[in-house]
Design an enzyme around this catalytic site. Structure first.
Site, PDB file in Angstrom:
ATOM      1  N   THR A  22       0.871  -1.181  -0.073  1.00  0.00           N
ATOM      2  CA  THR A  22       0.053  -0.017   0.091  1.00  0.00           C
ATOM      3  C   THR A  22       0.741   1.245  -0.104  1.00  0.00           C
ATOM      4  O   THR A  22       0.727   2.038  -0.781  1.00  0.00           O
ATOM      5  CB  THR A  22      -0.888   0.104   1.148  1.00  0.00           C
ATOM      6  OG1 THR A  22      -1.707  -1.178   1.254  1.00  0.00           O
ATOM      7  CG2 THR A  22      -1.778   1.092   1.206  1.00  0.00           C
TER       8      THR A  22
ATOM      9  N   MET B 116       2.352   1.918  -3.416  1.00  0.00           N
ATOM     10  CA  MET B 116       1.168   2.217  -4.213  1.00  0.00           C
ATOM     11  C   MET B 116       0.899   3.771  -4.152  1.00  0.00           C
ATOM     12  O   MET B 116       1.008   4.428  -5.025  1.00  0.00           O
ATOM     13  CB  MET B 116       0.003   1.362  -4.124  1.00  0.00           C
ATOM     14  CG  MET B 116      -1.081   2.129  -4.981  1.00  0.00           C
ATOM     15  SD  MET B 116      -2.787   1.259  -4.285  1.00  0.00           S
ATOM     16  CE  MET B 116      -2.718   2.324  -2.807  1.00  0.00           C
TER      17      MET B 116
ATOM     18  N   LEU C  38       3.835   5.615  -5.709  1.00  0.00           N
ATOM     19  CA  LEU C  38       3.511   5.707  -7.381  1.00  0.00           C
ATOM     20  C   LEU C  38       2.559   6.948  -7.462  1.00  0.00           C
ATOM     21  O   LEU C  38       2.806   7.627  -8.594  1.00  0.00           O
ATOM     22  CB  LEU C  38       2.789   4.567  -7.988  1.00  0.00           C
ATOM     23  CG  LEU C  38       3.999   3.301  -8.033  1.00  0.00           C
ATOM     24  CD1 LEU C  38       3.031   2.097  -8.113  1.00  0.00           C
ATOM     25  CD2 LEU C  38       5.051   3.698  -8.795  1.00  0.00           C
TER      26      LEU C  38
ATOM     27  N   GLU D 161       1.825   9.706  -5.609  1.00  0.00           N
ATOM     28  CA  GLU D 161       2.563  10.961  -5.364  1.00  0.00           C
ATOM     29  C   GLU D 161       3.296  11.248  -6.550  1.00  0.00           C
ATOM     30  O   GLU D 161       3.599  12.363  -6.842  1.00  0.00           O
ATOM     31  CB  GLU D 161       3.341  10.807  -4.125  1.00  0.00           C
ATOM     32  CG  GLU D 161       2.408  10.801  -2.832  1.00  0.00           C
ATOM     33  CD  GLU D 161       3.377  11.259  -1.594  1.00  0.00           C
ATOM     34  OE1 GLU D 161       3.638  12.259  -1.212  1.00  0.00           O
ATOM     35  OE2 GLU D 161       3.570  10.080  -0.737  1.00  0.00           O
TER      36      GLU D 161
ATOM     37  N   GLY E 207       4.595  16.068  -0.564  1.00  0.00           N
ATOM     38  CA  GLY E 207       3.115  15.538  -0.250  1.00  0.00           C
ATOM     39  C   GLY E 207       2.919  16.036   0.983  1.00  0.00           C
ATOM     40  O   GLY E 207       3.863  15.983   1.873  1.00  0.00           O
TER      41      GLY E 207
ATOM     42  N   HIS F 191      -6.979   1.386  -0.921  1.00  0.00           N
ATOM     43  CA  HIS F 191      -6.423   0.478  -1.599  1.00  0.00           C
ATOM     44  C   HIS F 191      -7.417  -0.815  -1.776  1.00  0.00           C
ATOM     45  O   HIS F 191      -7.788  -1.569  -0.904  1.00  0.00           O
ATOM     46  CB  HIS F 191      -5.074  -0.288  -0.969  1.00  0.00           C
ATOM     47  CG  HIS F 191      -4.211  -0.930  -1.699  1.00  0.00           C
ATOM     48  ND1 HIS F 191      -2.907  -1.416  -1.242  1.00  0.00           N
ATOM     49  CD2 HIS F 191      -4.234  -1.558  -2.692  1.00  0.00           C
ATOM     50  CE1 HIS F 191      -2.201  -2.037  -2.116  1.00  0.00           C
ATOM     51  NE2 HIS F 191      -3.250  -2.257  -3.151  1.00  0.00           N
TER      52      HIS F 191
END
Length: 144
Positions: free
Chosen positions: A42, A45, A48, A50, A70, A77
């Site tokens: 998670t 993921m 990716l 961001e 960020g 998820h």
């Protein structure tokens, strides 16, 4: 920073590698992760997504002096993705308030939607930000 229009979009594809699956993470800290299914983790993921958001606004920044960090993530998820599958990530700017940029993003593998949600990034001067981080490290006794 140039004005960032709402509706700005970016998309990219990433093929999941074994090193970004749950069992590959923090084995020295969380040995129970090794027992979990070998699917996209998670946290990676989210990374990716961001990255996709960051790339969407890069043309509007004074790169490499200026960039974005960020500051908030809100993603579900929804489904597992095993190594070898390609993830398609899309991001769209939905709001801009000064240096704060809000995105709507989704990720799909070849079968289904694996994530959707929102993300916020703050445009920053990297040198100034690095000085603040160095000051904090010194205050904590971590750096000379």
């Amino acid at each position: 920073m140039k004005p960032i229009p709402t509706g700005t979009r970016f998309a990219f594809d990433y093929t999941v590698q074994p090193g970004v699956t749950v069992p590959a993470l923090y084995a020295d800290t969380f040995p129970e992760f090794a027992q979990m299914p070998g699917v996209l983790a998670t946290g990676l993921m989210v990374t990716l997504i961001e990255g996709c958001c960051q790339r969407a606004i890069l043309p509007f920044l004074d790169w490499p002096r200026e960039g974005s960090l960020g500051v908030h993530v809100d993603f579900s998820h929804l489904a597992p993705t095993p190594p070898g599958m390609t993830v398609h990530v899309t991001a769209e700017v939905v709001a801009v308030n000064g240096r704060r940029v809000v995105f709507r993003a989704e990720a799909f593998d070849a079968v289904e939607c694996i994530s959707r949600g929102t993300h916020e990034r703050m445009v920053v001067d990297y040198e100034r930000f690095a000085r603040k981080a160095a000051d904090k490290a010194r205050a904590a006794g971590l750096a000379a």
